[in-house]
Design an enzyme around this catalytic site. Structure first.
Site, PDB file in Angstrom:
ATOM      1  N   HIS A 291      -0.385   3.420  -9.568  1.00 17.01           N
ATOM      2  CA  HIS A 291      -1.177   4.189  -8.596  1.00 17.01           C
ATOM      3  C   HIS A 291      -0.539   5.580  -8.486  1.00 17.01           C
ATOM      4  O   HIS A 291       0.240   5.857  -7.581  1.00 17.01           O
ATOM      5  CB  HIS A 291      -1.188   3.490  -7.237  1.00 17.01           C
ATOM      6  CG  HIS A 291      -1.793   4.355  -6.166  1.00 17.01           C
ATOM      7  ND1 HIS A 291      -3.117   4.660  -6.113  1.00 17.01           N
ATOM      8  CD2 HIS A 291      -1.225   5.018  -5.124  1.00 17.01           C
ATOM      9  CE1 HIS A 291      -3.356   5.458  -5.087  1.00 17.01           C
ATOM     10  NE2 HIS A 291      -2.212   5.698  -4.468  1.00 17.01           N
TER      11      HIS A 291
ATOM     12  N   VAL B  52       0.842  -1.205   0.000  1.00 14.84           N
ATOM     13  CA  VAL B  52       0.000   0.000   0.000  1.00 14.84           C
ATOM     14  C   VAL B  52       0.880   1.258   0.000  1.00 14.84           C
ATOM     15  O   VAL B  52       0.572   2.255  -0.643  1.00 14.84           O
ATOM     16  CB  VAL B  52      -0.932   0.002   1.236  1.00 14.84           C
ATOM     17  CG1 VAL B  52      -1.735   1.294   1.324  1.00 14.84           C
ATOM     18  CG2 VAL B  52      -1.858  -1.208   1.215  1.00 14.84           C
TER      19      VAL B  52
ATOM     20  N   ASP C  90      -8.376   3.086  -6.254  1.00 14.57           N
ATOM     21  CA  ASP C  90      -8.662   3.766  -7.524  1.00 14.57           C
ATOM     22  C   ASP C  90      -9.859   3.107  -8.212  1.00 14.57           C
ATOM     23  O   ASP C  90     -10.722   3.769  -8.786  1.00 14.57           O
ATOM     24  CB  ASP C  90      -7.424   3.696  -8.421  1.00 14.57           C
ATOM     25  CG  ASP C  90      -6.186   4.170  -7.672  1.00 14.57           C
ATOM     26  OD1 ASP C  90      -6.130   5.361  -7.363  1.00 14.57           O
ATOM     27  OD2 ASP C  90      -5.316   3.337  -7.355  1.00 14.57           O
TER      28      ASP C  90
HETATM   29  P1  NAX Z   1       1.118   7.595   8.151  1.00 16.38           P
HETATM   30  O1  NAX Z   1       2.240   8.582   7.998  1.00 16.38           O
HETATM   31  O2  NAX Z   1      -0.049   7.927   9.003  1.00 16.38           O
HETATM   32  O3  NAX Z   1       1.717   6.225   8.686  1.00 16.38           O
HETATM   33  C1  NAX Z   1       2.866   5.651   8.151  1.00 16.38           C
HETATM   34  C2  NAX Z   1       3.443   4.749   9.225  1.00 16.38           C
HETATM   35  O4  NAX Z   1       4.506   4.015   8.632  1.00 16.38           O
HETATM   36  C3  NAX Z   1       4.019   5.515  10.424  1.00 16.38           C
HETATM   37  O5  NAX Z   1       3.540   4.964  11.640  1.00 16.38           O
HETATM   38  C4  NAX Z   1       5.526   5.302  10.262  1.00 16.38           C
HETATM   39  O6  NAX Z   1       6.213   5.283  11.511  1.00 16.38           O
HETATM   40  C5  NAX Z   1       5.521   3.933   9.582  1.00 16.38           C
HETATM   41  N1  NAX Z   1       6.795   3.577   8.945  1.00 16.38           N
HETATM   42  C6  NAX Z   1       7.685   4.379   8.344  1.00 16.38           C
HETATM   43  N2  NAX Z   1       8.750   3.651   7.955  1.00 16.38           N
HETATM   44  C7  NAX Z   1       8.510   2.373   8.312  1.00 16.38           C
HETATM   45  C8  NAX Z   1       9.251   1.165   8.200  1.00 16.38           C
HETATM   46  N3  NAX Z   1      10.470   1.152   7.657  1.00 16.38           N
HETATM   47  N4  NAX Z   1       8.706   0.027   8.690  1.00 16.38           N
HETATM   48  C9  NAX Z   1       7.488   0.044   9.264  1.00 16.38           C
HETATM   49  N5  NAX Z   1       6.754   1.161   9.418  1.00 16.38           N
HETATM   50  C10 NAX Z   1       7.260   2.315   8.950  1.00 16.38           C
HETATM   51  O7  NAX Z   1       0.678   7.253   6.659  1.00 16.38           O
HETATM   52  P2  NAX Z   1      -0.689   6.584   6.145  1.00 16.38           P
HETATM   53  O8  NAX Z   1      -1.681   7.656   5.925  1.00 16.38           O
HETATM   54  O9  NAX Z   1      -1.030   5.442   6.990  1.00 16.38           O
HETATM   55  O10 NAX Z   1      -0.208   6.113   4.675  1.00 16.38           O
HETATM   56  C11 NAX Z   1       0.690   5.050   4.517  1.00 16.38           C
HETATM   57  C12 NAX Z   1       1.136   4.925   3.065  1.00 16.38           C
HETATM   58  O11 NAX Z   1       0.024   4.599   2.236  1.00 16.38           O
HETATM   59  C13 NAX Z   1       1.723   6.201   2.456  1.00 16.38           C
HETATM   60  O12 NAX Z   1       2.880   5.851   1.712  1.00 16.38           O
HETATM   61  C14 NAX Z   1       0.634   6.670   1.522  1.00 16.38           C
HETATM   62  O13 NAX Z   1       1.147   7.472   0.474  1.00 16.38           O
HETATM   63  C15 NAX Z   1       0.089   5.356   1.034  1.00 16.38           C
HETATM   64  N6  NAX Z   1      -1.218   5.361   0.365  1.00 16.38           N
HETATM   65  C16 NAX Z   1      -1.409   4.472  -0.633  1.00 16.38           C
HETATM   66  C17 NAX Z   1      -2.614   4.350  -1.291  1.00 16.38           C
HETATM   67  C18 NAX Z   1      -2.807   3.362  -2.406  1.00 16.38           C
HETATM   68  O14 NAX Z   1      -3.894   3.351  -2.980  1.00 16.38           O
HETATM   69  N7  NAX Z   1      -1.838   2.512  -2.757  1.00 16.38           N
HETATM   70  C19 NAX Z   1      -3.753   5.246  -0.953  1.00 16.38           C
HETATM   71  C20 NAX Z   1      -3.629   5.898   0.366  1.00 16.38           C
HETATM   72  C21 NAX Z   1      -2.232   6.312   0.768  1.00 16.38           C
HETATM   73  O15 NAX Z   1      -1.949   7.526   0.139  1.00 16.38           O
END
Ligand code: NAX
Length: 324
Positions: free
Chosen positions: A187, A129, A159
């Site tokens: 995406h 994701v 999407d």
């Molecule tokens: P958040 O910033 O709320 O949460 C991300 C979490 O990942 C944080 O708790 C952080 O500490 C943790 N993290 C960072 N590096 C890590 C690692 N090496 N190992 C484990 N955990 C780690 O983001 P959130 O809103 O939850 O979004 C997460 C990701 O989903 C983002 O990259 C975002 O762009 C992506 N998305 C993807 C979508 C899709 O359709 N594929 C749609 C929604 C979203 O935009």
């Protein structure tokens, strides 16, 4: 009762995970007869917040929740895992180029791929994701050579669902009356939402659709829906992204004959897309696996759009070759 299965979730202290974890524990992803051991993975500084999530999970007293692990150690987190939702990623910071984001996030998905290769079950199903999701999935897949490439997927379901909802709104029908939608490619805002085969209430959408609405309203709206949500909410989509992750995995495991959009390895695809890309193709799911819907003609206009998203993915791959 079935034997519990192990589900790893990264980025478990983040926003999307907060909407996803409780649904996994309640049986909405793998079925209401499937107990789960949930393994919550985040980085070390997030462990306190992650413990808070664990306490809340405990307080739900979910009958299907067999155990909860919280960890920043990938070997512990992915040990004997049957399913992985790789949600955690670094957000794009001000002034950061897409290339920098790719590099930084690639560095997260390489060790995760390696850990999955070493300690997860060989039939693990992985959904990426965290953005840039397609290329991150490619990196994880390449670093897990003992696992079949088709066990790695990237999330295009949000999407896809956004497209279903916009068509249902436009033609004032329920979601169930909208079928055969496709979202091709990456995406990102080059993704290609395709209504060539779409049906509304059993009829071809072409009978009711205005081409101008499709090209100038529908396509850009879907491509930029993430930004529209940030603009309105001040935060990026979380519950809808979590919902898409849950239904992507649920359909992969339990089956769904509706047309779906799944980011998957392009090797051997029937549409002439370059090999070795994580590309979204129209697919159906049955018996625990997904397959591409072939034999679809693609119009010249759409082909140009599809080439653009393919080229973007080729460029993304070129910028992370050292991580593959
Ligand atoms: P958040 O910033 O709320 O949460 C991300 C979490 O990942 C944080 O708790 C952080 O500490 C943790 N993290 C960072 N590096 C890590 C690692 N090496 N190992 C484990 N955990 C780690 O983001 P959130 O809103 O939850 O979004 C997460 C990701 O989903 C983002 O990259 C975002 O762009 C992506 N998305 C993807 C979508 C899709 O359709 N594929 C749609 C929604 C979203 O935009």
């Amino acid at each position: 009762m079935k034997k519990p299965v192990n589900v790893a979730i990264t980025g478990a202290a983040g926003n999307i995970a907060y909407s996803a974890i409780f649904r996994v524990a309640s049986g909405q992803m793998l079925g209401i007869d499937q107990p789960v051991n949930i393994k919550l993975i985040d980085i070390e500084p997030a462990m306190s917040a992650l413990n808070g999530v664990k306490y809340e999970l405990e307080d739900c007293a979910f009958p299907l929740l067999n155990s909860i692990t919280t960890t920043f150690d990938l070997t512990e987190g992915f040990d004997k895992c049957d399913f992985a939702l790789l949600i955690g990623a670094k957000p794009r910071m001000k002034g950061m180029e897409r290339k920098d984001l790719l590099k930084d996030n690639g560095k997260i998905f390489k060790p995760q791929g390696k850990a999955i290769d070493e300690v997860a079950n060989k039939n693990i199903k992985v959904l990426v994701v965290g953005n840039p999701a397609n290329t991150n999935a490619l990196i994880a897949m390449h670093n897990a050579p003992s696992i079949k490439p088709s066990q790695f997927t990237s999330m295009m379901r949000l999407d896809h669902d956004r497209s279903l909802a916009q068509v249902a709104n436009k033609f004032n029908v329920t979601i169930n009356e909208v079928k055969k939608i496709i979202v091709w490619g990456n995406h990102s805002n080059t993704q290609v939402p395709d209504l060539s085969y779409a049906e509304v209430s059993g009829n071809s959408i072409k009978k009711v659709m205005n081409e101008d609405w499709y090209t100038n309203n529908f396509i850009p709206r879907i491509q930029k829906r993430g930004a529209e949500i940030i603009e309105a909410r001040g935060l990026s989509s979380a519950a809808s992204a979590a919902n898409a992750a849950i239904t992507h995995m649920r359909d992969w495991v339990l089956g769904n004959n509706d047309w779906l959009s799944i980011g998957q390895i392009s090797n051997g695809n029937p549409f002439g897309i370059s090999e070795n890309l994580m590309f979204s193709f129209p697919s159906v799911c049955s018996n625990g696996s997904y397959s591409i819907i072939g034999n679809l003609a693609i119009s010249e206009v759409l082909n140009d759009y599809i080439k653009t998203t393919e080229n973007e993915l080729l460029n993304e791959r070129d910028s992370v070759l050292d991580l593959l």
